[in-house]
Enzyme design. Structure first.
Site, PDB file in Angstrom:
ATOM      1  N   LYS A  42       0.773  -1.223   0.164  1.00 31.15           N
ATOM      2  CA  LYS A  42       0.176   0.129  -0.133  1.00 31.15           C
ATOM      3  C   LYS A  42       0.988   1.243  -0.071  1.00 31.15           C
ATOM      4  O   LYS A  42       1.867   1.199   0.631  1.00 31.15           O
ATOM      5  CB  LYS A  42      -0.856   0.019   1.225  1.00 31.15           C
ATOM      6  CG  LYS A  42      -2.253   0.623   1.101  1.00 31.15           C
ATOM      7  CD  LYS A  42      -3.083   0.179   2.182  1.00 31.15           C
ATOM      8  CE  LYS A  42      -4.210   1.163   2.539  1.00 31.15           C
ATOM      9  NZ  LYS A  42      -4.999   0.894   3.621  1.00 31.15           N
ATOM     10  N   ARG A  91     -19.619   4.011   9.752  1.00 30.01           N
ATOM     11  CA  ARG A  91     -20.109   5.197   9.201  1.00 30.01           C
ATOM     12  C   ARG A  91     -21.373   4.888   8.213  1.00 30.01           C
ATOM     13  O   ARG A  91     -22.343   5.623   8.341  1.00 30.01           O
ATOM     14  CB  ARG A  91     -19.198   5.916   8.170  1.00 30.01           C
ATOM     15  CG  ARG A  91     -17.954   6.673   9.077  1.00 30.01           C
ATOM     16  CD  ARG A  91     -16.934   6.766   8.177  1.00 30.01           C
ATOM     17  NE  ARG A  91     -16.155   5.698   7.609  1.00 30.01           N
ATOM     18  CZ  ARG A  91     -15.025   5.623   7.283  1.00 30.01           C
ATOM     19  NH1 ARG A  91     -14.321   6.749   6.729  1.00 30.01           N
ATOM     20  NH2 ARG A  91     -14.323   4.591   6.748  1.00 30.01           N
ATOM     21  N   SER A 129     -10.263   9.792   5.665  1.00 33.03           N
ATOM     22  CA  SER A 129      -9.051  10.093   5.177  1.00 33.03           C
ATOM     23  C   SER A 129      -8.780  10.320   3.862  1.00 33.03           C
ATOM     24  O   SER A 129      -7.928  11.061   3.386  1.00 33.03           O
ATOM     25  CB  SER A 129      -7.879   8.894   5.845  1.00 33.03           C
ATOM     26  OG  SER A 129      -8.027   9.018   7.114  1.00 33.03           O
TER      27      SER A 129
HETATM   28  P1  ADP Z   1      -8.598   1.348   7.322  1.00 35.87           P
HETATM   29  O1  ADP Z   1      -7.311   1.708   6.517  1.00 35.87           O
HETATM   30  O2  ADP Z   1      -8.609   0.329   8.116  1.00 35.87           O
HETATM   31  O3  ADP Z   1      -9.848   1.732   6.857  1.00 35.87           O
HETATM   32  P2  ADP Z   1      -8.854   3.831   8.605  1.00 35.87           P
HETATM   33  O4  ADP Z   1      -7.694   4.854   9.271  1.00 35.87           O
HETATM   34  O5  ADP Z   1      -9.395   4.637   7.380  1.00 35.87           O
HETATM   35  O6  ADP Z   1      -8.460   2.456   8.460  1.00 35.87           O
HETATM   36  O7  ADP Z   1     -10.009   3.889   9.567  1.00 35.87           O
HETATM   37  C1  ADP Z   1      -9.691   3.020  10.874  1.00 35.87           C
HETATM   38  C2  ADP Z   1     -11.245   2.922  11.471  1.00 35.87           C
HETATM   39  O8  ADP Z   1     -11.547   4.221  11.747  1.00 35.87           O
HETATM   40  C3  ADP Z   1     -12.196   2.042  10.783  1.00 35.87           C
HETATM   41  O9  ADP Z   1     -12.834   1.264  11.872  1.00 35.87           O
HETATM   42  C4  ADP Z   1     -13.234   3.152  10.279  1.00 35.87           C
HETATM   43  O10 ADP Z   1     -14.405   2.669  10.001  1.00 35.87           O
HETATM   44  C5  ADP Z   1     -12.976   4.167  11.505  1.00 35.87           C
HETATM   45  N1  ADP Z   1     -13.294   5.546  10.926  1.00 35.87           N
HETATM   46  C6  ADP Z   1     -12.650   6.274   9.943  1.00 35.87           C
HETATM   47  N2  ADP Z   1     -13.115   7.332   9.634  1.00 35.87           N
HETATM   48  C7  ADP Z   1     -14.463   7.586  10.461  1.00 35.87           C
HETATM   49  C8  ADP Z   1     -15.462   8.434  10.737  1.00 35.87           C
HETATM   50  N3  ADP Z   1     -15.661   9.701  10.179  1.00 35.87           N
HETATM   51  N4  ADP Z   1     -16.283   8.108  11.639  1.00 35.87           N
HETATM   52  C9  ADP Z   1     -16.204   6.715  12.387  1.00 35.87           C
HETATM   53  N5  ADP Z   1     -15.256   5.973  12.190  1.00 35.87           N
HETATM   54  C10 ADP Z   1     -14.300   6.222  11.233  1.00 35.87           C
END
Ligand code: ADP
Length: 153
Positions: A42, A91, A129
């Site tokens: 990645k 979400r 993100s």
């Molecule tokens: P990944 O690469 O595993 O998707 P992330 O850093 O994107 O990791 O997300 C980690 C966790 O945070 C996941 O469980 C994701 O669903 C949660 N998450 C990300 N953004 C939000 C948000 N805006 N509200 C609630 N949970 C979130």
């Protein structure tokens, strides 16, 4: 027995959505370990050191939250650090479908493991993100979407 939850993710970068889930989960556990997964296939936007430093800054006043990074399977990390819980945020129904498979597979590999889901608050459910990175790439202002005090550079 102390309750340790692992919150795995890329945090590229940490957003208000992540921060909210972690703060809301804190009363449920003795300790939350935020684990930044490193997948060599990645490409990440921000270097690991920065992603880690920003998370540490956000939770600097919270001794029950730690930040680590890891390679490999999340279940292997849970075994190594004695975590019985994985924490994830939800979400949308798409998140649920994706997370369900992972949680069920993780439990099949390590039966003591429970994945605990916390629903995003409505005002934070659109934050992710990927969109934050897109805004940054085009020179936009992301301060409304990331924890206060974080300088994304
Ligand atoms: P990944 O690469 O595993 O998707 P992330 O850093 O994107 O990791 O997300 C980690 C966790 O945070 C996941 O469980 C994701 O669903 C949660 N998450 C990300 N953004 C939000 C948000 N805006 N509200 C609630 N949970 C979130």
């Amino acid at each position: 027995m102390s309750k340790t939850a692992l919150f795995p993710g890329s945090f590229d970068p940490i957003t208000l959505g992540h921060e909210s889930i972690i703060r809301r989960a804190l009363p449920l556990f003795d300790e939350i370990i935020i684990a930044i997964g490193i997948n060599s296939e990645k490409k990440y936007y921000f270097p690991l050191e920065k992603r880690k430093a920003w998370i540490e800054q956000v939770f600097a006043k919270e001794p029950r939250i730690k930040v680590i990074s890891y390679h490999g399977l999340t279940v292997d990390l849970c075994k190594k650090i004695n975590a019985d819980y994985i924490l994830r945020g939800l979400r949308t129904s798409a998140d649920f479908e994706f997370e369900r498979g992972i949680a069920q597979m993780n439990k099949a590999m390590l039966d003591r493991l429970e994945t605990v889901f916390i629903l995003s608050t409505p005002e934070l459910s659109a934050i992710n993100s990927t969109i934050v990175r897109d805004i940054l790439k085009h020179g936009g202002d992301v301060s409304a979407f990331v924890p206060s005090g974080i300088q994304l550079k």
